[in-house]
Motif scaffolding. Structure first.
Motif, PDB file in Angstrom:
ATOM      1  N   SER A  86      41.601  37.354  41.776  1.00  0.00           N
ATOM      2  CA  SER A  86      41.946  37.956  40.475  1.00  0.00           C
ATOM      3  C   SER A  86      41.879  36.945  39.349  1.00  0.00           C
ATOM      4  CB  SER A  86      43.342  38.570  40.548  1.00  0.00           C
ATOM      5  OG  SER A  86      44.311  37.565  40.851  1.00  0.00           O
ATOM      6  N   GLN A  87      41.987  35.651  39.668  1.00  0.00           N
ATOM      7  CA  GLN A  87      41.933  34.628  38.626  1.00  0.00           C
ATOM      8  C   GLN A  87      40.514  34.282  38.200  1.00  0.00           C
ATOM      9  OE1 GLN A  87      44.143  31.289  40.128  1.00  0.00           O
ATOM     10  NE2 GLN A  87      46.120  32.382  40.143  1.00  0.00           N
ATOM     11  N   ARG A  89      38.405  36.285  36.814  1.00  0.00           N
ATOM     12  CA  ARG A  89      38.088  36.982  35.563  1.00  0.00           C
ATOM     13  C   ARG A  89      36.640  37.481  35.553  1.00  0.00           C
ATOM     14  NH1 ARG A  89      43.059  38.144  33.725  1.00  0.00           N
ATOM     15  NH2 ARG A  89      44.374  36.279  33.623  1.00  0.00           N
ATOM     16  N   PRO A  91      33.827  40.071  34.845  1.00  0.00           N
ATOM     17  CA  PRO A  91      33.706  41.234  33.950  1.00  0.00           C
ATOM     18  C   PRO A  91      33.517  42.531  34.731  1.00  0.00           C
ATOM     19  CG  PRO A  91      32.336  39.420  33.192  1.00  0.00           C
ATOM     20  CD  PRO A  91      32.826  39.035  34.547  1.00  0.00           C
ATOM     21  N   ARG A 113      26.807  37.943  35.580  1.00  0.00           N
ATOM     22  CA  ARG A 113      27.273  38.383  34.262  1.00  0.00           C
ATOM     23  C   ARG A 113      26.269  39.370  33.682  1.00  0.00           C
ATOM     24  NH1 ARG A 113      30.833  36.000  30.781  1.00  0.00           N
ATOM     25  NH2 ARG A 113      30.841  34.134  32.107  1.00  0.00           N
ATOM     26  N   THR A 119      32.133  38.807  26.705  1.00  0.00           N
ATOM     27  CA  THR A 119      33.525  39.081  27.021  1.00  0.00           C
ATOM     28  C   THR A 119      33.695  40.565  27.293  1.00  0.00           C
ATOM     29  OG1 THR A 119      34.059  39.375  24.680  1.00  0.00           O
ATOM     30  CG2 THR A 119      34.330  37.153  25.602  1.00  0.00           C
ATOM     31  N   PRO A 121      36.599  43.565  29.546  1.00  0.00           N
ATOM     32  CA  PRO A 121      37.635  43.713  30.563  1.00  0.00           C
ATOM     33  C   PRO A 121      37.162  43.212  31.917  1.00  0.00           C
ATOM     34  CG  PRO A 121      36.632  45.834  30.032  1.00  0.00           C
ATOM     35  CD  PRO A 121      36.128  44.853  29.036  1.00  0.00           C
ATOM     36  N   SER A 122      38.103  42.751  32.718  1.00  0.00           N
ATOM     37  CA  SER A 122      37.792  42.225  34.054  1.00  0.00           C
ATOM     38  C   SER A 122      37.943  43.325  35.099  1.00  0.00           C
ATOM     39  CB  SER A 122      38.715  41.051  34.379  1.00  0.00           C
ATOM     40  OG  SER A 122      38.591  40.031  33.405  1.00  0.00           O
ATOM     41  N   THR A 124      39.433  45.255  38.011  1.00  0.00           N
ATOM     42  CA  THR A 124      40.813  45.473  38.439  1.00  0.00           C
ATOM     43  C   THR A 124      40.826  46.033  39.852  1.00  0.00           C
ATOM     44  OG1 THR A 124      40.794  47.666  37.409  1.00  0.00           O
ATOM     45  CG2 THR A 124      41.610  45.832  36.065  1.00  0.00           C
TER      46      THR A 124
END
Length: 326
Positions: A86-87, A89, A91, A113, A119, A121-122, A124
């Motif tokens: 989870s760290q 990040r 996208p 990417r 940038t 949201p990541s 979840t």
């Protein structure tokens, strides 16, 4: 010597463990985590996940970020469940591909990417990457088939012929080749230093193309059969007019000798003028010009030099000898 008798319960546990171990798949065993970073569970949809084992690594831009938990078929697609850090990040709009570094290497999942997205949201817990943003692995069979087609189609021979043509086109000496390479390098540097002008030219071409697109109706009308016939005729007429003008210019250039004559006629008309003064051209023509043409004669009243000497008698004698005097 005293020997302790084993409990029947211990024997039952050992037998159960041995029997159950015969059907245990080590790949499905997930290593326990002891205070490691929290993970999120995501599902990656692939059209094919050939040779991707459970437990395979998952990378993001070259870094290990998780592992594959399971591979299953769901609704016509292959659902690859994975645990991700989870760290990391990652996208939510990332892409996924099953890759293999070498022919005999292990398959793993590579996350990338998304293009044009810096940038956002990541991923979840419970997120899914649809099959439209994933790429299945390339099978060895397909690679061998493509390689066989490439070799059997004569591509290598054509490549050799192309290299032979390039070698024949190159200068015969090394010094000349260096000069050519230096010229090309200088041109490339000049092009690079004037990239703004190149960009401006490309922008101008783009604006021209957009203008032509906006005027498509006018161009369509201009290129119809009637318009083509009209412009063909008008250009032929313009060419004829240009030919006439060029001929007139030649006449004017060669008729410079008429200028003194026309000047003399103008002077004569100014001195004689139509009788009655203020008469029209018709009166002058009928009363003066036509009678003179019908009976052309000139009455000499007096001949004098610029200094006032009377030469009338001498003039009469000369004209009488010439037969021009009546």
């Amino acid at each position: 010597m005293w020997i302790r008798q084993r409990s029947p319960l211990v024997w039952v546990v050992l037998v159960a463990t041995t029997v159950s171990g015969c059907g245990l798949n080590p790949v499905r065993m997930q290593p326990p985590t002891f205070g490691g970073p929290p993970t999120v569970r995501v599902v990656l949809e692939f059209s094919s996940a050939l040779n991707l084992p459970a437990g395979a690594k998952v990378t993001y831009e070259g870094d290990n970020v998780g592992s594959v938990r399971s591979v299953a078929l769901e609704g016509g697609v292959v659902a690859v469940a994975a645990n991700l850090d989870s760290q990391a990040r990652i996208p939510a709009a990332s892409t996924a591909a099953i890759v293999q570094d070498t022919v005999l290497g292990d398959c793993y999942v590579s996350l990338g990417r998304p293009a044009g997205v810096d940038t956002g949201p990541s991923l979840t817990d419970g997120a899914r990457i649809p099959v439209g943003r994933t790429r299945p692995p390339a099978s060895i069979e397909d690679m061998m088939t493509s390689l066989s087609s490439f070799i059997g189609s004569g591509s290598i021979q054509r490549l050799g012929g192309m290299l032979h043509t390039v070698n024949a086109a190159m200068p015969p000496t090394t010094d000349q080749t260096r000069k050519v390479a230096a010229t090309v390098a200088r041109d490339l540097r000049s092009l690079a230093s004037n990239s703004a002008e190149v960009d401006r030219s490309i922008d101008t071409l783009g604006e021209l193309a957009a203008s032509l697109k906006n005027q498509a109706g006018v161009l369509d009308d201009f290129l119809t059969a009637d318009s083509v016939d009209f412009w063909t005729k008008i250009w032929a007429g313009i060419a004829s007019v240009i030919g006439v003008l060029s001929a007139l210019g030649d006449i004017f250039g060669r008729g410079a000798w008429l200028i003194p004559l026309l000047d003399s006629v103008s002077t004569a008309l100014e001195q004689t003028g139509p009788p009655g003064g203020g008469s029209t051209i018709d009166t002058f023509t009928n009363q003066t010009l036509l009678p003179f043409l019908l009976d052309p004669r000139v009455e000499i009243a007096e001949v004098a030099t610029p200094d006032g000497v009377n030469r009338t008698a001498d003039t009469r004698q000369i004209l009488a000898k010439l037969g021009a005097l009546r």
